[in-house]
Design a protein around this motif. Sequence first.
Motif, mmCIF file in Angstrom:
data_model
loop_
_atom_site.group_PDB
_atom_site.id
_atom_site.type_symbol
_atom_site.label_atom_id
_atom_site.label_comp_id
_atom_site.label_asym_id
_atom_site.label_seq_id
_atom_site.Cartn_x
_atom_site.Cartn_y
_atom_site.Cartn_z
ATOM 1 N N SER A 83 131.587 18.325 182.009
ATOM 2 C CA SER A 83 132.074 19.514 182.718
ATOM 3 C C SER A 83 133.362 19.259 183.508
ATOM 4 O O SER A 83 133.968 20.221 184.012
ATOM 5 C CB SER A 83 130.997 20.041 183.669
ATOM 6 O OG SER A 83 130.604 19.021 184.565
ATOM 7 N N ASP A 84 133.781 18.015 183.614
ATOM 8 C CA ASP A 84 135.057 17.700 184.285
ATOM 9 C C ASP A 84 136.245 17.860 183.354
ATOM 10 O O ASP A 84 137.399 17.714 183.795
ATOM 11 C CB ASP A 84 135.038 16.262 184.826
ATOM 12 C CG ASP A 84 134.026 16.065 185.939
ATOM 13 O OD1 ASP A 84 133.443 14.953 186.016
ATOM 14 O OD2 ASP A 84 133.811 17.022 186.723
ATOM 15 N N SER A 85 136.000 18.141 182.104
ATOM 16 C CA SER A 85 137.095 18.338 181.151
ATOM 17 C C SER A 85 137.951 19.514 181.601
ATOM 18 O O SER A 85 137.455 20.632 181.761
ATOM 19 C CB SER A 85 136.535 18.612 179.746
ATOM 20 O OG SER A 85 135.805 17.501 179.277
ATOM 21 N N THR A 104 153.343 17.705 186.015
ATOM 22 C CA THR A 104 153.272 18.327 184.695
ATOM 23 C C THR A 104 151.846 18.550 184.212
ATOM 24 O O THR A 104 151.638 19.231 183.220
ATOM 25 C CB THR A 104 154.003 17.468 183.667
ATOM 26 O OG1 THR A 104 153.504 16.130 183.752
ATOM 27 C CG2 THR A 104 155.503 17.455 183.925
ATOM 28 N N GLY A 105 150.879 18.000 184.929
ATOM 29 C CA GLY A 105 149.484 18.194 184.525
ATOM 30 C C GLY A 105 149.002 17.086 183.604
ATOM 31 O O GLY A 105 149.773 16.548 182.797
ATOM 32 N N THR A 106 147.733 16.742 183.741
ATOM 33 C CA THR A 106 147.096 15.740 182.886
ATOM 34 C C THR A 106 145.822 16.337 182.323
ATOM 35 O O THR A 106 144.944 16.755 183.084
ATOM 36 C CB THR A 106 146.748 14.462 183.682
ATOM 37 O OG1 THR A 106 147.941 13.939 184.268
ATOM 38 C CG2 THR A 106 146.108 13.419 182.775
ATOM 39 N N ARG A 107 145.753 16.389 180.997
ATOM 40 C CA ARG A 107 144.554 16.944 180.360
ATOM 41 C C ARG A 107 143.506 15.856 180.214
ATOM 42 O O ARG A 107 143.767 14.797 179.634
ATOM 43 C CB ARG A 107 144.897 17.517 178.986
ATOM 44 C CG ARG A 107 143.694 18.146 178.270
ATOM 45 C CD ARG A 107 144.099 18.788 176.949
ATOM 46 N NE ARG A 107 145.044 19.865 177.134
ATOM 47 C CZ ARG A 107 144.718 21.106 177.473
ATOM 48 N NH1 ARG A 107 143.448 21.433 177.653
ATOM 49 N NH2 ARG A 107 145.656 22.023 177.608
ATOM 50 N N LEU A 108 142.333 16.112 180.745
ATOM 51 C CA LEU A 108 141.198 15.188 180.652
ATOM 52 C C LEU A 108 140.140 15.785 179.738
ATOM 53 O O LEU A 108 139.736 16.939 179.920
ATOM 54 C CB LEU A 108 140.586 14.954 182.035
ATOM 55 C CG LEU A 108 139.240 14.207 182.065
ATOM 56 C CD1 LEU A 108 139.424 12.770 181.596
ATOM 57 C CD2 LEU A 108 138.619 14.253 183.451
ATOM 58 N N THR A 109 139.703 14.999 178.781
ATOM 59 C CA THR A 109 138.579 15.376 177.928
ATOM 60 C C THR A 109 137.502 14.322 178.086
ATOM 61 O O THR A 109 137.774 13.120 177.923
ATOM 62 C CB THR A 109 138.992 15.477 176.453
ATOM 63 O OG1 THR A 109 140.044 16.432 176.321
ATOM 64 C CG2 THR A 109 137.813 15.901 175.589
ATOM 65 N N VAL A 110 136.300 14.765 178.436
ATOM 66 C CA VAL A 110 135.165 13.850 178.574
ATOM 67 C C VAL A 110 134.199 14.116 177.433
ATOM 68 O O VAL A 110 133.764 15.255 177.232
ATOM 69 C CB VAL A 110 134.452 14.053 179.921
ATOM 70 C CG1 VAL A 110 133.273 13.083 180.047
ATOM 71 C CG2 VAL A 110 135.427 13.866 181.071
ATOM 72 N N ILE A 111 133.887 13.063 176.686
ATOM 73 C CA ILE A 111 133.008 13.224 175.521
ATOM 74 C C ILE A 111 131.624 12.657 175.835
ATOM 75 O O ILE A 111 131.506 11.675 176.557
ATOM 76 C CB ILE A 111 133.619 12.558 174.279
ATOM 77 C CG1 ILE A 111 133.964 11.092 174.549
ATOM 78 C CG2 ILE A 111 134.854 13.313 173.828
ATOM 79 C CD1 ILE A 111 134.526 10.370 173.351
ATOM 80 N N PRO A 112 130.586 13.317 175.306
ATOM 81 C CA PRO A 112 129.208 12.870 175.611
ATOM 82 C C PRO A 112 128.935 11.481 175.033
ATOM 83 O O PRO A 112 129.523 11.057 174.055
ATOM 84 C CB PRO A 112 128.330 13.919 174.937
ATOM 85 C CG PRO A 112 129.218 15.044 174.570
ATOM 86 C CD PRO A 112 130.624 14.506 174.488
#
Lengths: 112, 115
Positions: A83-85, A104-112
Motif C-alpha cells: 500500500s506504500d506504492s 521531480t518525484g520518485t515512484r515507489l513500487t512495492v511487490i508482495p
Amino acid sequence: GDSVTQMEGPVTLSEEAFLTINCTYTATGYPSLFWYVQYPGEGLQLLLKATKADDKGSNKGFEATYRKETTSFHLEKGSVQVSDSAVYFCALKLTGANNLFFGTGTRLTVIP
Amino acid sequence: GAGVSQSPSNKVTEKGKDVELRCDPISGHTALYWYRQSLGQGLEFLIYFQGNSAPDKSGLPSDRFSAERTGGSVSTLTIQRTQQEDSAVYLCASSLTLFGADTQYFGPGTRLTVL
C-alpha cells in the motif's frame, strides 16, 4: 537558485524491505521541508514535514530528519507495504515565500 | 470536512481554444495556489492568492495564463489560445494562512489535453 534534488526512480522493493529516498536541497535562508505522496489516482497529500534543523518529521511509519549540515531530508521507512506504492515528492518552502519548490518525484513500487 | 475540489477532472481541447479550470478551496483557507504537473517540468508553481492582496503571478509561463479569485474563495485559471505544451495536470492547493510551514492541501487536479 532554490531547488530540490531527489533520488531518481523508479524504485522497486519487496514487501517488508527498508526504504530510503534521498532528497537534498539548495536554498537561501532556512526553509521548511516536506514530503508529499501521490497514491495512484489520487491527489498530493502531505506525508510529513520539518520546520527547523534537526527536527524529525514522522507519519505512517515514515521518517525524515532535517539535516542542515548536509542540506538533506531523506525519507526512510523500516518495512514497506504494498500500500506504500506511490510517487513521493520532496519539497521546500522558504520563509516568507509563497510557494513550494518540488523535486521531480520518485515512484515507489512495492511487490508482495 | 470537504477537501479542495477541482473541475473538470479531465478536459480535452483543440489547439487555439480557451479553457477555464475551477478550484474550490477548503472553507476558511485564506491562501490558494495553482501548480502545474507535467512530464517534462515536474511540479511548477503558477500563481498564488492570499486574502485580498494582489496575487503573486511570478510563476505564470506566459501572458496567455491568468487567474482570478472571487470573494476570497473560488478561483478560476484561464488559459487562452491553448498550445500543445500546455497539456499537463493543473493542481490547486489551499492553506489556512501564508505563514510558516502551513500545510498546503491539494485537490485531485484537472488533466488538460490539448490536441
